[in-house]
Design an enzyme around this catalytic site. Structure first.
Site, PDB file in Angstrom:
ATOM      1  N   GLU A  21      23.540  26.188  30.548  1.00 34.25           N
ATOM      2  CA  GLU A  21      23.607  26.019  31.998  1.00 34.25           C
ATOM      3  C   GLU A  21      24.943  25.374  32.371  1.00 34.25           C
ATOM      4  O   GLU A  21      25.112  24.859  33.466  1.00 34.25           O
ATOM      5  CB  GLU A  21      22.432  25.196  32.527  1.00 34.25           C
ATOM      6  CG  GLU A  21      22.314  23.816  31.937  1.00 34.25           C
ATOM      7  CD  GLU A  21      21.158  23.037  32.537  1.00 34.25           C
ATOM      8  OE1 GLU A  21      21.223  22.761  33.746  1.00 34.25           O
ATOM      9  OE2 GLU A  21      20.217  22.699  31.803  1.00 34.25           O
TER      10      GLU A  21
ATOM     11  N   CYS B  38      17.171  23.832  31.004  1.00 34.89           N
ATOM     12  CA  CYS B  38      17.035  23.517  29.571  1.00 34.89           C
ATOM     13  C   CYS B  38      16.089  24.459  28.845  1.00 34.89           C
ATOM     14  O   CYS B  38      15.832  24.291  27.658  1.00 34.89           O
ATOM     15  CB  CYS B  38      16.535  22.082  29.393  1.00 34.89           C
ATOM     16  SG  CYS B  38      17.628  20.896  30.129  1.00 34.89           S
TER      17      CYS B  38
ATOM     18  N   HIS C 140      11.750  18.815  24.228  1.00 35.38           N
ATOM     19  CA  HIS C 140      13.005  18.745  24.977  1.00 35.38           C
ATOM     20  C   HIS C 140      13.225  17.267  25.304  1.00 35.38           C
ATOM     21  O   HIS C 140      12.291  16.585  25.746  1.00 35.38           O
ATOM     22  CB  HIS C 140      12.934  19.576  26.262  1.00 35.38           C
ATOM     23  CG  HIS C 140      14.033  19.219  27.215  1.00 35.38           C
ATOM     24  ND1 HIS C 140      15.357  19.262  26.855  1.00 35.38           N
ATOM     25  CD2 HIS C 140      14.014  18.751  28.494  1.00 35.38           C
ATOM     26  CE1 HIS C 140      16.098  18.859  27.862  1.00 35.38           C
ATOM     27  NE2 HIS C 140      15.313  18.539  28.871  1.00 35.38           N
TER      28      HIS C 140
HETATM   29  P1  HMG Z   1      16.426   5.273  36.261  1.00 35.97           P
HETATM   30  O1  HMG Z   1      16.375   5.100  37.709  1.00 35.97           O
HETATM   31  O2  HMG Z   1      17.732   5.110  35.572  1.00 35.97           O
HETATM   32  O3  HMG Z   1      15.515   4.310  35.462  1.00 35.97           O
HETATM   33  O4  HMG Z   1      15.848   6.720  35.960  1.00 35.97           O
HETATM   34  P2  HMG Z   1      14.189   3.480  35.866  1.00 35.97           P
HETATM   35  O5  HMG Z   1      14.504   2.515  36.919  1.00 35.97           O
HETATM   36  O6  HMG Z   1      13.042   4.450  36.047  1.00 35.97           O
HETATM   37  O7  HMG Z   1      14.040   2.710  34.502  1.00 35.97           O
HETATM   38  C1  HMG Z   1      13.786   3.414  33.329  1.00 35.97           C
HETATM   39  C2  HMG Z   1      12.899   2.512  32.472  1.00 35.97           C
HETATM   40  O8  HMG Z   1      13.667   1.385  32.064  1.00 35.97           O
HETATM   41  C3  HMG Z   1      11.676   1.946  33.211  1.00 35.97           C
HETATM   42  O9  HMG Z   1      10.597   1.969  32.296  1.00 35.97           O
HETATM   43  C4  HMG Z   1      12.067   0.514  33.481  1.00 35.97           C
HETATM   44  O10 HMG Z   1      10.965  -0.381  33.592  1.00 35.97           O
HETATM   45  C5  HMG Z   1      12.891   0.196  32.247  1.00 35.97           C
HETATM   46  P3  HMG Z   1       9.230   2.746  32.663  1.00 35.97           P
HETATM   47  O11 HMG Z   1       8.695   2.119  33.913  1.00 35.97           O
HETATM   48  O12 HMG Z   1       9.683   4.186  32.941  1.00 35.97           O
HETATM   49  O13 HMG Z   1       8.404   2.655  31.453  1.00 35.97           O
HETATM   50  N1  HMG Z   1      13.806  -0.930  32.411  1.00 35.97           N
HETATM   51  C6  HMG Z   1      14.028  -1.843  31.453  1.00 35.97           C
HETATM   52  N2  HMG Z   1      13.535  -1.978  30.209  1.00 35.97           N
HETATM   53  C7  HMG Z   1      13.971  -3.043  29.471  1.00 35.97           C
HETATM   54  N3  HMG Z   1      14.869  -3.952  29.941  1.00 35.97           N
HETATM   55  C8  HMG Z   1      15.379  -3.853  31.170  1.00 35.97           C
HETATM   56  C9  HMG Z   1      14.958  -2.755  31.985  1.00 35.97           C
HETATM   57  N4  HMG Z   1      15.274  -2.361  33.248  1.00 35.97           N
HETATM   58  C10 HMG Z   1      14.560  -1.246  33.499  1.00 35.97           C
HETATM   59  N5  HMG Z   1      16.256  -4.764  31.605  1.00 35.97           N
HETATM   60  C11 HMG Z   1      15.843   8.753  34.790  1.00 35.97           C
HETATM   61  C12 HMG Z   1      15.652   7.259  34.694  1.00 35.97           C
HETATM   62  C13 HMG Z   1      15.443   9.426  33.464  1.00 35.97           C
HETATM   63  C14 HMG Z   1      14.942   9.319  35.881  1.00 35.97           C
HETATM   64  C15 HMG Z   1      17.333   8.985  35.124  1.00 35.97           C
HETATM   65  O14 HMG Z   1      18.095   8.713  33.986  1.00 35.97           O
HETATM   66  C16 HMG Z   1      17.634  10.399  35.565  1.00 35.97           C
HETATM   67  O15 HMG Z   1      17.547  10.724  36.740  1.00 35.97           O
HETATM   68  N6  HMG Z   1      18.039  11.298  34.589  1.00 35.97           N
HETATM   69  C17 HMG Z   1      18.305  12.664  34.864  1.00 35.97           C
HETATM   70  C18 HMG Z   1      17.040  13.501  35.069  1.00 35.97           C
HETATM   71  C19 HMG Z   1      16.125  13.477  33.881  1.00 35.97           C
HETATM   72  O16 HMG Z   1      16.545  13.236  32.770  1.00 35.97           O
HETATM   73  N7  HMG Z   1      14.830  13.849  34.107  1.00 35.97           N
HETATM   74  C20 HMG Z   1      13.862  13.922  33.044  1.00 35.97           C
HETATM   75  C21 HMG Z   1      12.898  15.111  33.186  1.00 35.97           C
HETATM   76  S1  HMG Z   1      13.660  16.593  33.801  1.00 35.97           S
HETATM   77  C22 HMG Z   1      14.317  17.407  32.397  1.00 35.97           C
HETATM   78  O17 HMG Z   1      14.007  17.073  31.304  1.00 35.97           O
HETATM   79  C23 HMG Z   1      15.280  18.524  32.640  1.00 35.97           C
HETATM   80  C24 HMG Z   1      16.730  18.175  32.432  1.00 35.97           C
HETATM   81  O18 HMG Z   1      17.014  18.050  31.064  1.00 35.97           O
HETATM   82  C25 HMG Z   1      17.615  19.243  33.095  1.00 35.97           C
HETATM   83  C26 HMG Z   1      17.398  20.706  32.750  1.00 35.97           C
HETATM   84  O19 HMG Z   1      16.297  21.207  32.581  1.00 35.97           O
HETATM   85  O20 HMG Z   1      18.420  21.397  32.724  1.00 35.97           O
HETATM   86  C27 HMG Z   1      17.100  16.864  33.086  1.00 35.97           C
END
Ligand code: HMG
Length: 391
Positions: free
Chosen positions: A80, A112, A234
């Site tokens: 992609e 993906c 994935h």
């Molecule tokens: P975010 O806003 O960075 O993180 O989003 P958050 O605020 O949800 O925090 C993540 C975790 O860290 C949470 O744990 C927090 O509590 C923890 P959870 O509640 O989830 O268990 N946390 C801490 N832990 C320890 N010490 C600390 C601390 N602070 C917070 N101090 C997100 C994370 C993955 C959503 C973001 O990185 C993102 O948007 N990524 C891109 C999209 C993505 O990867 N989506 C996943 C599914 S979609 C997919 O797989 C397709 C894709 O590959 C694309 C395609 O298909 O081409 C993306």
């Protein structure tokens, strides 16, 4: 029934990486959010002279090492991160590797998921033409905006596999569960060079689609959760995969897995991803390479469950059985050397790589030389990309 599947398998990533602790420092974020909250340590960062073609050619060079390339009549390139709206990136790879003229080459896209459809199409082709082989390459650069929530889940990598009848590594089961739904969780319009994403929504969909595809697969096969010795997912971020695996356990009526059981079933498959980040459509298969390279178990005759998810979205659950003697086919030392010898970028170096501007007006754009594998993007001239074999 004729066995069809992976005969050879190899992986490649950039020679540069950013430690997420450095990113956390600059962004003013607790590094534990990345290392514990997301389970991620580093992200692979491509140098300006590395792209999906050079990564693909490097991965594929190792995958075809002992293959009679005359038998490869199809090259499927899943990505992609396309470099051209018209020409398939695989044609450059076909040329760089000197493959036979008698070979179909095409590029496939569905976030993906595309490597998985490439796999399924290849297996059907091989069932019809058991003397032929397919070279499947998944190559991607995961890119989000600077200082966005997605930034820490960037990465890059390519996996190449030769698919054949009577494969030496993995024979796939014919059944699958597959689901498509029109959703806007992640997308990249033609005018954007980084993805737009609804991160939390995409994570929810990832889990919902796992449930749907698993139920369909389970209904078709009557295989239970315990009938799979290992699982590969994935992997956008490792922590989501751990959650997904616990979710699968729960919907199958079992107790939450202990850390030990969780590690035994998915731990080794997560490790390379923790080091390179998301590699989009390559990522599921990076997980398989990681499992093969890092496990101390004998995987012979073990069944692996695979979960493929591509935003937008299409998801699929399928399975395969590791073939006895697979150990002879591993490229472990090459993969581990590549990862161990990567250059750690400073934050300003990362931004320089991220912001490198390629000429878009047809003028000559010579690309500085960085550390790469056996192939590099040398220049763009008259809107044409020029690649070179370096070693
Ligand atoms: P975010 O806003 O960075 O993180 O989003 P958050 O605020 O949800 O925090 C993540 C975790 O860290 C949470 O744990 C927090 O509590 C923890 P959870 O509640 O989830 O268990 N946390 C801490 N832990 C320890 N010490 C600390 C601390 N602070 C917070 N101090 C997100 C994370 C993955 C959503 C973001 O990185 C993102 O948007 N990524 C891109 C999209 C993505 O990867 N989506 C996943 C599914 S979609 C997919 O797989 C397709 C894709 O590959 C694309 C395609 O298909 O081409 C993306």
């Amino acid at each position: 029934m004729l066995k069809v599947g992976i005969d050879t398998l190899s992986f490649y990533t950039s020679h540069y990486a950013l430690d997420l602790a450095r990113l956390a420092e600059v962004r003013g974020i607790d590094p534990n959010k990345y290392t514990i909250g997301l389970g991620q340590r580093n992200m692979g960062v491509p140098s300006p002279d590395e792209d999906i073609v050079t990564m693909a050619a490097n991965a594929a060079q190792a995958a075809i090492r002992d293959i009679d390339t005359q038998s490869i009549e199809m090259l499927l390139f899943a990505t992609e991160s396309g470099i051209d709206q018209s020409k398939a990136a695989g044609i450059y790879v076909h040329d760089l590797l000197g493959l036979s003229e008698q070979c179909r080459v095409v590029e496939l896209k569905q976030a993906c998921y595309s490597a998985t459809v490439a796999l399924q199409l290849s297996l059907s082709f091989i069932r019809q033409h058991p003397d032929k082989k397919v070279l499947l390459i998944a190559s991607d650069i995961a890119r989000y905006g600077l200082n966005t929530p997605g930034e820490s889940s960037q990465g890059c990598g390519a996996v190449a596999m030769v698919l054949s009848a009577n494969p030496r590594m993995v024979a796939f089961d014919p059944e699958y569960g597959v689901v498509t739904e029109n959703v806007m969780d992640f997308w990249r319009p033609n005018y954007a060079d980084a993805a737009f994403v609804e991160g939390k929504y995409s994570s929810k969909l990832y889990l919902n689609m796992l449930e749907k595809t698993w139920h369909q697969y389970h209904t078709r096969t009557r295989r239970a959760f315990e009938d799979h010795d290992y699982y590969c997912y994935h992997m956008p971020v490792p922590r989501l995969v751990e959650k997904a695996h616990q979710h699968l356990t729960k919907i199958n009526g079992s107790d939450k897995l202990s850390d030990h059981a969780l590690h035994a079933q998915i731990g080794c498959s997560l490790e390379y991803g923790r080091q390179i980040g998301n590699s989009y459509t390559a990522s599921l298969y990076v997980g398989l390479v990681s499992l093969f390279d890092l496990t101390t178990d004998d995987l012979s005759n073990k069944r692996i469950g695979f979960y493929s998810y591509g935003s937008g979205c299409v998801a699929e659950f399928f399975s395969g059985v590791v073939q006895p003697g697979y150990q002879k086919m591993l490229n472990t030392s090459q993969h581990q050397k590549l990862l161990a010898e990567r250059t750690a970028l400073t934050y300003p170096e990362y931004e320089t790589f991220y912001s490198f501007k390629y000429a878009q007006d047809g003028s000559l754009c010579e690309i500085p030389t960085y550390r790469t594998g056996a192939f590099r993007l040398v220049a763009i001239r008259d809107h044409r990309r020029i690649y070179e074999k370096c070693t």
